[in-house]
Each structure stands twice: as structure tokens, then as C-alpha cells.
Design a protein around this motif. Structure first.
Motif, PDB file in Angstrom:
ATOM      1  N   SER A  62      51.345  42.846  34.787  1.00 24.72           N
ATOM      2  CA  SER A  62      51.409  44.041  33.945  1.00 24.72           C
ATOM      3  C   SER A  62      50.165  44.907  34.149  1.00 24.72           C
ATOM      4  O   SER A  62      49.071  44.404  34.416  1.00 24.72           O
ATOM      5  CB  SER A  62      51.513  43.616  32.474  1.00 24.72           C
ATOM      6  OG  SER A  62      51.209  44.688  31.617  1.00 24.72           O
ATOM      7  N   GLU A  63      50.346  46.208  33.981  1.00 24.90           N
ATOM      8  CA  GLU A  63      49.200  47.121  34.058  1.00 24.90           C
ATOM      9  C   GLU A  63      48.142  46.752  33.028  1.00 24.90           C
ATOM     10  O   GLU A  63      46.942  46.969  33.231  1.00 24.90           O
ATOM     11  CB  GLU A  63      49.652  48.579  33.838  1.00 24.90           C
ATOM     12  CG  GLU A  63      50.456  49.169  34.985  1.00 24.90           C
ATOM     13  CD  GLU A  63      49.650  49.299  36.262  1.00 24.90           C
ATOM     14  OE1 GLU A  63      48.394  49.327  36.183  1.00 24.90           O
ATOM     15  OE2 GLU A  63      50.262  49.354  37.342  1.00 24.90           O
ATOM     16  N   TYR A  66      45.558  44.291  34.580  1.00 20.09           N
ATOM     17  CA  TYR A  66      44.544  44.884  35.462  1.00 20.09           C
ATOM     18  C   TYR A  66      43.535  45.699  34.661  1.00 20.09           C
ATOM     19  O   TYR A  66      42.327  45.653  34.938  1.00 20.09           O
ATOM     20  CB  TYR A  66      45.219  45.740  36.534  1.00 20.09           C
ATOM     21  CG  TYR A  66      46.221  44.966  37.361  1.00 20.09           C
ATOM     22  CD1 TYR A  66      45.798  44.031  38.306  1.00 20.09           C
ATOM     23  CD2 TYR A  66      47.588  45.135  37.166  1.00 20.09           C
ATOM     24  CE1 TYR A  66      46.714  43.300  39.049  1.00 20.09           C
ATOM     25  CE2 TYR A  66      48.516  44.406  37.906  1.00 20.09           C
ATOM     26  CZ  TYR A  66      48.074  43.491  38.844  1.00 20.09           C
ATOM     27  OH  TYR A  66      48.988  42.764  39.576  1.00 20.09           O
ATOM     28  N   ALA A  67      44.022  46.410  33.662  1.00 19.07           N
ATOM     29  CA  ALA A  67      43.119  47.195  32.807  1.00 19.07           C
ATOM     30  C   ALA A  67      42.173  46.277  32.040  1.00 19.07           C
ATOM     31  O   ALA A  67      40.984  46.603  31.857  1.00 19.07           O
ATOM     32  CB  ALA A  67      43.933  48.060  31.841  1.00 19.07           C
ATOM     33  N   ARG A 135      46.276  46.083  43.497  1.00 20.25           N
ATOM     34  CA  ARG A 135      46.149  46.641  42.152  1.00 20.25           C
ATOM     35  C   ARG A 135      44.890  46.128  41.463  1.00 20.25           C
ATOM     36  O   ARG A 135      44.228  46.863  40.714  1.00 20.25           O
ATOM     37  CB  ARG A 135      47.399  46.296  41.341  1.00 20.25           C
ATOM     38  CG  ARG A 135      48.670  46.942  41.902  1.00 20.25           C
ATOM     39  CD  ARG A 135      49.927  46.375  41.273  1.00 20.25           C
ATOM     40  NE  ARG A 135      50.083  46.792  39.894  1.00 20.25           N
ATOM     41  CZ  ARG A 135      51.002  46.300  39.067  1.00 20.25           C
ATOM     42  NH1 ARG A 135      51.818  45.346  39.490  1.00 20.25           N
ATOM     43  NH2 ARG A 135      51.086  46.737  37.819  1.00 20.25           N
ATOM     44  N   ALA A 139      41.938  48.631  40.320  1.00 20.23           N
ATOM     45  CA  ALA A 139      41.608  48.731  38.891  1.00 20.23           C
ATOM     46  C   ALA A 139      40.143  48.423  38.627  1.00 20.23           C
ATOM     47  O   ALA A 139      39.482  49.115  37.835  1.00 20.23           O
ATOM     48  CB  ALA A 139      42.501  47.785  38.083  1.00 20.23           C
TER      49      ALA A 139
END
Length: 415
Positions: A62-63, A66-67, A135, A139
């Protein structure tokens, strides 16, 4: 552009190094990482496996993950747990596992040389794993997992490393939970750094031992950033044109066996199975576990009984560097024709057991009824790996198991 160059590493302050360093991101699953990081707010697992700081049902791709990794990295920088060196250096990274010791050079390696195959590969990458690393690097704006490279040992580098370690104190020396000792030296002499750079520039190639997904991802990130910063704006010397690596001499590396277990005998009885195996292998009973001592020897564990297998000479006819590998001999003359396993990557009937777990793990998997048969193999040699890479070929899955493993978090490369 040099093959390798020094860089300003991001690393834990020495007093916190033991709390920060963590196993490589891909050797623990999310739950294992969550348990390992419990009560350890500065563990690098909060950066390399950031899903541990999100609800347990969070998709690891999921994004949000990475955030969260980027947030955790910035937090460790802001609090001073991680600090970036003020100028470029090389570093020496020592690993001690029992009586085995190896010392590698921490540097950044040229993406162009990876793209041109001067940094040589021997494995396919899986798109989903490669995408994950792209990714993650993007990130974090950093490479936090080093690529494990090997070079044919060179007297200049051998002597330089030996003398530096002998006369310079380490900046980090910690023992991880698994007993592996991780030691780091800072190489800050400009003349020494120049010698390292020019000596590596004289080498024909380097070899990826472990880290194909990380190096492939670094190449993709570099291509994306070059596209966004085309010449003449870009100089080619930007940090994203290099990837984090630890480079070891070939004569110090330790490759362990990578063994196989299979769920069933493909519809055969034990007698039928052994009869078919006997066509390609000489079989003898053994009253103890078989740890192969040379090429062409295999162990087979079935129904609480060990057998020694020796492949028949007439079955080794090819000089092809892939066909001669132990893992290929077992696959081509037993796993595929007898057990019907044609795709080692996708067949759910087969699993792989790293040699670090010992032969008792093979017995456990079979005796429990989870698996029907186990095979122990002689380790792939680094020379065999290099021969495959030099030929531009690819090794079968799970051909090599390097020990000891590099830690994440000891030195990172900011882009």
C-alpha cells in the motif's frame, strides 16, 4: 564515471548502532518483523518493513506503507539517531560468523555499469518484487538495502584492507541477536580512496551475489529521474546514478547449501520412486544424515531413512555452466522427470530450505508429514556463479544461500 565511488553515508550514531541495525528486509515476514521490532523504536525495521507500524491487515504494498517508511526515516534523521557524513567516504564492513570472517568495501556502484552488464547478473527478477523496491527507493529518496557484490580478489585491495583494519579502529562493532558480529571502519584518507577507485576501475567486472531486485530497482529509479532531468541539466554524477553496495572478494565468501523438500512422490510408491532414481543415480543406504561433500553427491531423506545419491557419470555430458550446477543436475535428472516438477518458481509442491537451518530441518519437514521427501545438495561455488554470469546465463531459482547476511541500517545512501 567510475565503476564505484565513495559517498556520504547515512548511518546510526555509534552509541545507537546496535539498536538500529536489522536483518535484511526480505528475510523476515511482516509478523516476524513486528515481533522483532517490539520495544525497539529505533530498529531499522520501522524503515525497511514499515507495515509493522500500521494495522496488521495493511497491504504491505500500500502507498501508506511507503509513506510510513519515509516518515520513519525522517524521524530518525530529525532526532539524530541517523546522521549523514559531511563528505564522501568509503567504508569497510566486516562480518564475523563463528570462525568465518569476511570484509567488504561499502561504496556506491555505477548504474550504467549495471545496465551494460559490467556488473553481472545471474538471476531473473520478479516484477512485483522489483516494483516494490522501486516504490520504496522513490518514497524514501534513499537506498537502504545494500546490494551484495563480489569481485575477483585483487592484491592491491587485499593489502589495503588488511592494513587499514590492522591500524585503524572501527567506528562500529556490534553483535546482532543472531550472534553475527558487524564491524564498520571509515576510510577517510583521500589517497587511499583514490587507490580504491582506480583499482576497481581496472577490473573487468563485478558480480551480483545477492540483491538482484535492489539493483534492478536502482536502475529503474535512475532512468525515471534522468527522464525528469535530461541533459544538459543532468551531469551523470547525480546520486541516483549510483546504487548502494557492499563488495567482497570472492575468496572470502561463504555459500551454504540450498536444499529442497517435495510434498509427494508424484503418485509413485517408495519402491517405484527409488527404482526410477536408480537409473540416474547410484543409491546407497546411510545410517546418518547426508551432507554432500563434493559435486555430484546428494542426500535423499524418505520415510525416516537417509540415502546417498551419486549421479552417474554418463548423466553429466554438458559443459554448459548452468546444466553443470548441482541444482540443475537434481532438477534435470530427478525433480522434473520423476517428480514432475517443471517450474521451480511456481510449483507449490516444492519448497526450499537454506543450509543455515541444518539437515535436521529437512528431517522435521518430512517426519511431520508436511513433505514426502527431502534432498540435500552440495553448495554452489562462487566460481560456478561467476561462470554462469560471464556466459550471460541465469541460474535456477534458489541456487545460492550466502551467509552471513548484511544488515540493513548500518549505512544508507541518500539520493
Amino acid at each position: 564515471m567510475s565503476l564505484i565511488r565513495p559517498f556520504a553515508g547515512l548511518r546510526p550514531i555509534p552509541t545507537q548502532a546496535a539498536e538500529v541495525i536489522a536483518p535484511p528486509y526480505d528475510v523476515l515476514n511482516s509478523e516476524e518483523a513486528r515481533q522483532r521490532a517490539q520495544g525497539r523504536p529505533w530498529s531499522f525495521l520501522h524503515i525497511s518493513k514499515p507495515e509493522i507500524d500500521l494495522p496488521p491487515d495493511t497491504d504491505p504494498y500500500s502507498e501508506l506503507v511507503y509513506a510510513k517508511g519515509a516518515e520513519n526515516l525522517q524521524k530518525m534523521i530529525n532526532t539524530g539517531i541517523l546522521k549523514q557524513d559531511t563528505q564522501p567516504y568509503y567504508y569497510l564492513y566486516g562480518l564475523t560468523m563463528g570462525n568465518h570472517k569476511q570484509i567488504g568495501l561499502v561504496a556506491v556502484a555505477n548504474v550504467n555499469d549495471y545496465d551494460s552488464n559490467r556488473i553481472r547478473k545471474h538471476e531473473w527478477t520478479r516484477p512485483e518484487k522489483e516494483d516494490d523496491r522501486v516504490r520504496q527507493i522513490d518514497a524514501l529518496n534513499a537506498q537502504t538495502g545494500p546490494v551484495f557484490l563480489a569481485y575477483q580478489h585483487h592484491p592491491v585491495i587485499d593489502n589495503l584492507v588488511e592494513q587499514w583494519v590492522l591500524h585503524q579502529p572501527p567506528i562500529v562493532n556490534v553483535t546482532a541477536a543472531d550472534g553475527i558480529v558487524h564491524t564498520l571502519w571509515l576510510v577517510d584518507d583521500s589517497n587511499t580512496m583514490d587507490i580504491i577507485t582506480t583499482t576497481f576501475d581496472s577490473m573487468a567486472c563485478l558480480y551480483i551475489a545477492d540483491g538482484h531486485h535492489r539493483s534492478a530497482a536502482a536502475s529503474r529509479v535512475a532512468a525515471l529521474r534522468r527522464a525528469n532531468h535530461p541533459q544538459p541539466t543532468g551531469t551523470g554524477e547525480e546520486a541516483y546514478n549510483y546504487f548502494l553496495a557492499v563488495i567482497f572478494p570472492d575468496d572470502q565468501l561463504q555459500i551454504l547449501d540450498y536444499n529442497r523438500v517435495v510434498q509427494d512422490l508424484n503418485g509413485l510408491t517408495v519402491e517405484e520412486f527409488l527404482a526410477q532414481v536408480n537409473q540416474a543415480f547410484e543409491i546407497s543406504l546411510s545410517n546418518q544424515a547426508i551432507k554432500p561433500q563434493h559435486s555430484g553427491e546428494f542426500g535423499l531423506f524418505l520415510k525416516r531413512q537417509w540415502y546417498r545419491l551419486i549421479i552417474r557419470a554418463n548423466r553429466i555430458s554438458s559443459q554448459d555452466p548452468v546444466a553443470c550446477l548441482e541444482v540443475s543436475l537434481l532438477t534435470d535428472h530427478l525433480l522434473t522427470p520423476i517428480l514432475g516438477i517443471t517450474d521451480l518458481r511456481r510449483d507449490k509442491r516444492i519448497d526450499f530450505v537454506g543450509g543455515i537451518r541444518g539437515l535436521s530441518e529437512l528431517e522435521k519437514r518430512v517426519n511431520s508429514g508436511e513433505m514426502a521427501v527431502a534432498f540435500s545438495l552440495y553448495p554452489t561455488s562462487l566460481q560456478a556463479l561467476m561462470a554462469v554470469a560471464d556466459a550471460g546465463q541465469v541460474m535456477p531459482p534458489k541456487s545460492t544461500w550466502f551467509e552471513p547476511k548484511l544488515a540493513d541500517g548500518l549505512v544508507s545512501h541518500l539520493l
